[in-house]
Design a protein around this motif. Structure first.
Motif, mmCIF file in Angstrom:
data_model
loop_
_atom_site.group_PDB
_atom_site.id
_atom_site.type_symbol
_atom_site.label_atom_id
_atom_site.label_comp_id
_atom_site.label_asym_id
_atom_site.label_seq_id
_atom_site.Cartn_x
_atom_site.Cartn_y
_atom_site.Cartn_z
ATOM 1 N N LEU A 3 0.819 -1.776 0.294
ATOM 2 C CA LEU A 3 0.147 -0.216 0.098
ATOM 3 C C LEU A 3 1.479 1.255 0.005
ATOM 4 N N ASP A 4 1.956 1.356 0.701
ATOM 5 C CA ASP A 4 3.209 2.254 0.856
ATOM 6 C C ASP A 4 3.067 1.837 -0.918
ATOM 7 N N ILE A 5 2.983 1.503 -1.144
ATOM 8 C CA ILE A 5 4.139 1.923 -2.839
ATOM 9 C C ILE A 5 2.945 2.182 -3.498
ATOM 10 N N PHE A 6 1.850 1.377 -3.433
ATOM 11 C CA PHE A 6 0.887 2.317 -4.116
ATOM 12 C C PHE A 6 0.357 3.740 -4.254
ATOM 13 N N ALA A 7 0.613 4.159 -2.528
ATOM 14 C CA ALA A 7 0.379 5.811 -2.938
ATOM 15 C C ALA A 7 1.528 6.397 -3.052
ATOM 16 N N ILE A 8 2.676 5.699 -3.040
ATOM 17 C CA ILE A 8 3.672 6.658 -3.724
ATOM 18 C C ILE A 8 3.578 7.413 -5.440
ATOM 19 N N THR A 9 3.387 5.240 -6.182
ATOM 20 C CA THR A 9 3.607 5.180 -7.231
ATOM 21 C C THR A 9 2.054 5.348 -8.213
ATOM 22 N N PHE A 10 1.313 5.898 -7.039
ATOM 23 C CA PHE A 10 -0.234 6.304 -8.026
ATOM 24 C C PHE A 10 0.322 8.267 -8.564
ATOM 25 N N THR A 11 0.682 8.649 -8.011
ATOM 26 C CA THR A 11 0.756 9.871 -8.697
ATOM 27 C C THR A 11 1.383 10.179 -9.306
ATOM 28 N N PRO A 12 1.206 11.417 -10.244
ATOM 29 C CA PRO A 12 2.304 11.474 -11.349
ATOM 30 C C PRO A 12 3.437 11.727 -11.404
ATOM 31 N N LYS A 13 4.510 12.318 -10.680
ATOM 32 C CA LYS A 13 5.419 12.976 -10.187
ATOM 33 C C LYS A 13 6.061 11.988 -9.396
ATOM 34 N N THR A 14 6.049 10.861 -9.146
ATOM 35 C CA THR A 14 6.878 9.814 -8.365
ATOM 36 C C THR A 14 6.661 7.931 -8.852
ATOM 37 N N ILE A 15 7.271 7.645 -8.826
ATOM 38 C CA ILE A 15 7.417 5.930 -8.905
ATOM 39 C C ILE A 15 8.187 5.418 -8.038
ATOM 40 N N VAL A 16 8.054 4.059 -7.712
ATOM 41 C CA VAL A 16 9.195 3.695 -6.957
ATOM 42 C C VAL A 16 9.605 2.421 -7.641
ATOM 43 N N LEU A 17 11.045 3.178 -7.594
ATOM 44 C CA LEU A 17 12.174 1.908 -8.408
ATOM 45 C C LEU A 17 11.904 0.760 -7.681
ATOM 46 N N HIS A 18 12.492 1.054 -6.729
ATOM 47 C CA HIS A 18 13.457 -0.023 -5.889
ATOM 48 C C HIS A 18 13.089 -0.217 -4.566
ATOM 49 N N TYR A 19 12.940 -1.802 -3.564
ATOM 50 C CA TYR A 19 12.387 -1.827 -2.316
ATOM 51 C C TYR A 19 13.353 -2.534 -1.437
ATOM 52 N N ASP A 20 14.289 -1.819 -0.600
ATOM 53 C CA ASP A 20 15.528 -2.200 -0.126
ATOM 54 C C ASP A 20 14.874 -2.654 1.362
ATOM 55 N N GLU A 21 15.460 -3.716 0.954
ATOM 56 C CA GLU A 21 14.838 -5.157 2.711
ATOM 57 C C GLU A 21 15.088 -4.516 4.130
ATOM 58 N N GLN A 22 16.444 -3.585 3.669
ATOM 59 C CA GLN A 22 17.067 -2.650 4.730
ATOM 60 C C GLN A 22 16.074 -1.884 6.188
ATOM 61 N N GLY A 23 15.135 -1.421 4.765
ATOM 62 C CA GLY A 23 14.281 0.305 5.191
ATOM 63 C C GLY A 23 14.060 0.964 4.033
ATOM 64 N N TRP A 24 14.023 0.994 2.799
ATOM 65 C CA TRP A 24 14.155 2.236 2.518
ATOM 66 C C TRP A 24 13.680 1.837 0.657
ATOM 67 N N PHE A 25 12.302 2.928 0.434
ATOM 68 C CA PHE A 25 12.324 2.933 -0.790
ATOM 69 C C PHE A 25 13.184 3.894 -1.906
ATOM 70 N N GLU A 26 13.963 3.570 -2.796
ATOM 71 C CA GLU A 26 14.347 4.067 -4.042
ATOM 72 C C GLU A 26 12.667 4.800 -4.507
ATOM 73 N N VAL A 27 12.635 6.263 -4.148
ATOM 74 C CA VAL A 27 11.473 6.663 -4.972
ATOM 75 C C VAL A 27 12.406 7.998 -6.556
ATOM 76 N N HIS A 28 12.043 8.053 -7.661
ATOM 77 C CA HIS A 28 12.104 8.921 -8.989
ATOM 78 C C HIS A 28 10.814 9.232 -8.966
ATOM 79 N N GLU A 29 11.580 11.153 -8.767
ATOM 80 C CA GLU A 29 10.846 11.866 -8.847
ATOM 81 C C GLU A 29 10.587 12.930 -9.739
ATOM 82 N N LEU A 30 9.946 13.294 -10.354
ATOM 83 C CA LEU A 30 10.104 15.241 -11.296
ATOM 84 C C LEU A 30 9.703 16.182 -10.237
ATOM 85 N N VAL A 31 11.219 16.984 -10.123
ATOM 86 C CA VAL A 31 11.090 18.153 -9.337
ATOM 87 C C VAL A 31 10.977 19.530 -10.664
#
Length: 143
Positions: A97-125
């Motif tokens: 659900l966290d990944i869905f909420a991040i990816t649902f918006t047009p300016k962000t998408i999750v690229l990778h989930y690191d199991e040590q506790g990080w999302f890598e997120v691509h953003e338009l800025v």
């Protein structure tokens, strides 16, 4: 075999949304599929965590519209890859659900989930990003 009812409800809901069929036979198939999917070895999430995450998902809808209008009015010509912290003890359903909420918006998408506790997120800025950008950790209650 124990089952977390909120994870079960999430799985059944995803099944019904994917199939777009709310007939009795499809609901029975969805229940069987939800029960047969492997269960998480991580402790079950609390109701507070589920409600908080579902609130974030609900807020993603108006945020997506606002971001789409913003991009139309002021195009964002720069990109950044940022790391967002996530608790490594979160249940897979909440991570989904966290990944869905991040990816649902047009300016962000999750690229990778690191199991040590990080999302890598691509953003338009709107402006050129700083090198090595990392978002500050958000306080998670109930962990």
């Amino acid at each position: 075999m124990t089952i977390n009812y909120l994870n079960f409800a999430l799985r059944l809901t995803i099944w019904l949304l994917l199939t777009a069929d709310f007939g009795l036979v499809n609901i029975i198939i969805g229940i069987v599929v939800a029960l047969l999917l492997p269960q998480s070895r991580v402790r079950a999430a609390s109701l507070r965590q589920w409600l908080s995450t579902l609130g974030k998902v609900a807020m993603a809808v108006p945020r997506a519209y606002a971001e789409a209008i913003e991009i139309l009015l002021r195009p964002h010509r720069h990109e950044a890859v940022v790391r967002q912290p996530v608790s490594p003890t979160r249940s897979p359903g909440l991570i989904f659900l966290d990944i869905f909420a991040i990816t649902f918006t047009p300016k962000t998408i999750v690229l990778h989930y690191d199991e040590q506790g990080w999302f890598e997120v691509h953003e338009l800025v709107p402006q050129r990003p700083q090198l090595g950008t990392t978002k500050e950790p958000k306080e998670e209650s109930g962990q």
